[in-house]
Design an enzyme around this catalytic site. Structure first.
Site, PDB file in Angstrom:
ATOM      1  N   GLY A  11      -1.914  -6.240   0.309  1.00 29.67           N
ATOM      2  CA  GLY A  11      -2.253  -7.646   0.488  1.00 29.67           C
ATOM      3  C   GLY A  11      -2.269  -8.116   1.920  1.00 29.67           C
ATOM      4  O   GLY A  11      -3.182  -8.831   2.341  1.00 29.67           O
ATOM      5  N   HIS A  12      -1.270  -7.722   2.725  1.00 30.53           N
ATOM      6  CA  HIS A  12      -1.152  -8.326   4.055  1.00 30.53           C
ATOM      7  C   HIS A  12      -2.199  -7.826   5.035  1.00 30.53           C
ATOM      8  O   HIS A  12      -2.314  -8.361   6.137  1.00 30.53           O
ATOM      9  CB  HIS A  12       0.261  -8.140   4.614  1.00 30.53           C
ATOM     10  CG  HIS A  12       0.623  -6.760   5.021  1.00 30.53           C
ATOM     11  ND1 HIS A  12       0.722  -6.374   6.328  1.00 30.53           N
ATOM     12  CD2 HIS A  12       0.929  -5.667   4.285  1.00 30.53           C
ATOM     13  CE1 HIS A  12       1.076  -5.108   6.393  1.00 30.53           C
ATOM     14  NE2 HIS A  12       1.214  -4.651   5.169  1.00 30.53           N
ATOM     15  N   CYS A  46       3.420   1.619  10.545  1.00 32.59           N
ATOM     16  CA  CYS A  46       4.602   2.231   9.948  1.00 32.59           C
ATOM     17  C   CYS A  46       5.300   3.180  10.918  1.00 32.59           C
ATOM     18  O   CYS A  46       6.409   3.630  10.657  1.00 32.59           O
ATOM     19  CB  CYS A  46       4.221   2.985   8.671  1.00 32.59           C
ATOM     20  SG  CYS A  46       3.639   1.906   7.364  1.00 32.59           S
ATOM     21  N   ASN A  88      -6.963   4.347   9.078  1.00 28.85           N
ATOM     22  CA  ASN A  88      -6.269   3.195   9.648  1.00 28.85           C
ATOM     23  C   ASN A  88      -6.188   3.226  11.170  1.00 28.85           C
ATOM     24  O   ASN A  88      -5.951   2.191  11.791  1.00 28.85           O
ATOM     25  CB  ASN A  88      -4.855   3.098   9.059  1.00 28.85           C
ATOM     26  CG  ASN A  88      -4.047   4.359   9.288  1.00 28.85           C
ATOM     27  OD1 ASN A  88      -4.463   5.447   8.903  1.00 28.85           O
ATOM     28  ND2 ASN A  88      -2.892   4.231   9.919  1.00 28.85           N
ATOM     29  N   GLY A  90       0.794  -1.220   0.000  1.00 27.38           N
ATOM     30  CA  GLY A  90       0.000   0.000   0.000  1.00 27.38           C
ATOM     31  C   GLY A  90       0.825   1.267   0.000  1.00 27.38           C
ATOM     32  O   GLY A  90       0.470   2.255  -0.645  1.00 27.38           O
ATOM     33  N   GLN A  99      -7.513  -0.110   4.314  1.00 22.71           N
ATOM     34  CA  GLN A  99      -8.309  -0.593   5.442  1.00 22.71           C
ATOM     35  C   GLN A  99      -9.769  -0.835   5.067  1.00 22.71           C
ATOM     36  O   GLN A  99     -10.540  -1.327   5.899  1.00 22.71           O
ATOM     37  CB  GLN A  99      -8.232   0.397   6.607  1.00 22.71           C
ATOM     38  CG  GLN A  99      -6.840   0.568   7.189  1.00 22.71           C
ATOM     39  CD  GLN A  99      -6.300  -0.682   7.837  1.00 22.71           C
ATOM     40  OE1 GLN A  99      -7.048  -1.612   8.152  1.00 22.71           O
ATOM     41  NE2 GLN A  99      -5.002  -0.727   8.045  1.00 22.71           N
ATOM     42  N   THR A 130      10.464  -7.340 -12.172  1.00 25.57           N
ATOM     43  CA  THR A 130       9.852  -8.648 -12.365  1.00 25.57           C
ATOM     44  C   THR A 130       8.719  -8.848 -11.368  1.00 25.57           C
ATOM     45  O   THR A 130       8.909  -8.694 -10.159  1.00 25.57           O
ATOM     46  CB  THR A 130      10.910  -9.762 -12.183  1.00 25.57           C
ATOM     47  OG1 THR A 130      11.967  -9.564 -13.121  1.00 25.57           O
ATOM     48  CG2 THR A 130      10.286 -11.128 -12.389  1.00 25.57           C
TER      49      THR A 130
END
Length: 387
Positions: free
Chosen positions: A201-202, A325, A152, A78, A180, A238
């Site tokens: 994703g997490h 964070c 959040n 994110g 969120q 990649t």
């Protein structure tokens, strides 16, 4: 309940907003494809198979969030998605300003310190964007408005549709950090009015290291960094095929169970709030009436949030004082300060965030511990004031 009595019990995890446990469907996808070889840009058979899995993930994620597959740009998470969006906004030709919400995640909030032309919008005491302030400050030079879908720290849900109308009336883009929102509130990119949307994703049970920026098909964004432009000529590198597949699986699972899970978490949150209010004096819940049921932010007057957090940690309960964070940085919540809280109140607030694994028994265990924890934290705070 005595803290010493719970040492042998499993820990209670109430920090899902920081990172959620691995979703079973995501785990199954990772195990199934862990040994896959081939770069998705390669033309040989292994490369083509990897490309097929990547594009299947793109389609699956797009379907889960109401987007077209070509609008999905995979990122590392994110924060990177937010950064790409903000940089694209400040680089729009013939536009000179970007407006951001007052209660944004650090990935957006720090733009005001590092990018030219970024200004902060006002909010009210519930954390809702001041729409009159937004309307006054929009102009032909506004490149973009960036406003979180769901905060959040407090769970406040922003009026995105109205913000989109106002932004578009001045030809400004709307970016929203919806990290969120995914899995906790209804989310549809096509209907949201947003031009760019950040996902991680997490937060929904995918592994750390994968996210996405949704970008409207008619938008042209400047490249983010150097390289081969693998993701729509915006992001290079990649692609992590297996992580993308796991993210898509976790997102789809979260969306499929959204109605039931939203109702369940709403009941748990209401139970938590009622018990806290009935057993602890001098506390209040932060956030608006429309809030994510996964997040509860409580200020305990005459405490230091770090003391409450550490005492709960000793009791086997995981929670947080704000954005992950900022973990380890002992300072008042910028979000709560923007909402008009005092320095003391912003330093005395704890976030409890729940997910699919959270049970009523775990919430009750928290509520059993809190009165003693808060009492001890207040004693410690009073002692420090006397020193």
């Amino acid at each position: 309940m005595n803290s010493s009595a719970v040492q042998s019990e499993p820990r209670v995890y109430l920090d899902h907003a920081a990172s959620a446990p691995l979703n079973p469907r995501a785990a199954e996808v990772m195990l199934r494809h862990a040994s896959r070889i081939g770069n998705p840009a390669a033309l040989h058979g292994s490369g083509r198979a990897a490309r097929a899995l990547l594009e299947d993930a793109r389609e699956q994620l797009a379907e889960a969030v109401g987007a077209h597959p070509t609008e999905v740009v995979f990122t590392s998470g994110g924060s990177e998605a937010d950064s790409i969006a903000l940089h694209a906004g400040v680089q729009r030709p013939a536009h000179r300003s970007v407006l951001i919400g007052a209660t944004e995640h650090p990935a957006v909030a720090t733009a005001r310190l590092r990018m030219p032309g970024v200004d902060v919008l006002r909010c009210d005491r519930d954390g809702l964007c001041d729409l009159e302030d937004l309307e006054r400050r929009l102009s032909a030079s506004t490149a973009m408005v960036s406003l979180m879908s769901v905060n959040n720290e407090t769970g406040t849900v922003q009026p995105l549709s109205r913000v989109a109308e106002l932004a578009h009336s001045h030809s400004a883009w709307l970016h929203t950090d919806a990290v969120q929102a995914l899995g906790h509130t209804p989310l549809d990119f096509a209907d949201s009015g947003a031009d760019l949307m950040s996902l991680s994703g997490h937060k929904v049970g995918a592994p750390v290291g994968i996210g996405a920026l949704l970008v409207r098909r008619d938008l042209e964004l400047a490249p983010w960094g150097l390289g081969g432009g693998q993701e729509r000529d915006i992001r290079s590198g990649t692609q992590p095929v297996v992580l993308a597949a796991a993210f898509a699986a976790a997102a789809q699972d979260a969306v499929e169970h959204l109605d039931r899970e939203h109702a369940r978490l709403k009941e748990l949150r209401q139970h938590l709030v009622e018990r806290v209010r009935s057993t602890i004096t001098g506390c209040f819940v932060n956030g608006s009436d429309e809030v994510s049921p996964a997040i509860t932010n409580v200020t305990f007057d005459q405490t230091r949030a770090d003391d409450v957090l550490l005492l709960l940690d000793q009791a086997g309960i995981d929670c947080s004082t704000g954005a992950a964070c900022r973990a380890g940085v002992h300072q008042p919540s910028d979000v709560l300060l923007a909402m008009g809280r005092t320095l003391e109140q912003a330093s005395a607030s704890i976030r409890f965030s729940m997910g699919p694994q959270t049970t009523l028994a775990e919430v009750d265990r928290l509520c059993d511990e809190l009165p003693d924890v808060v009492s001890r934290a207040r004693t410690a705070h009073a002692s420090s004031q006397q020193d």
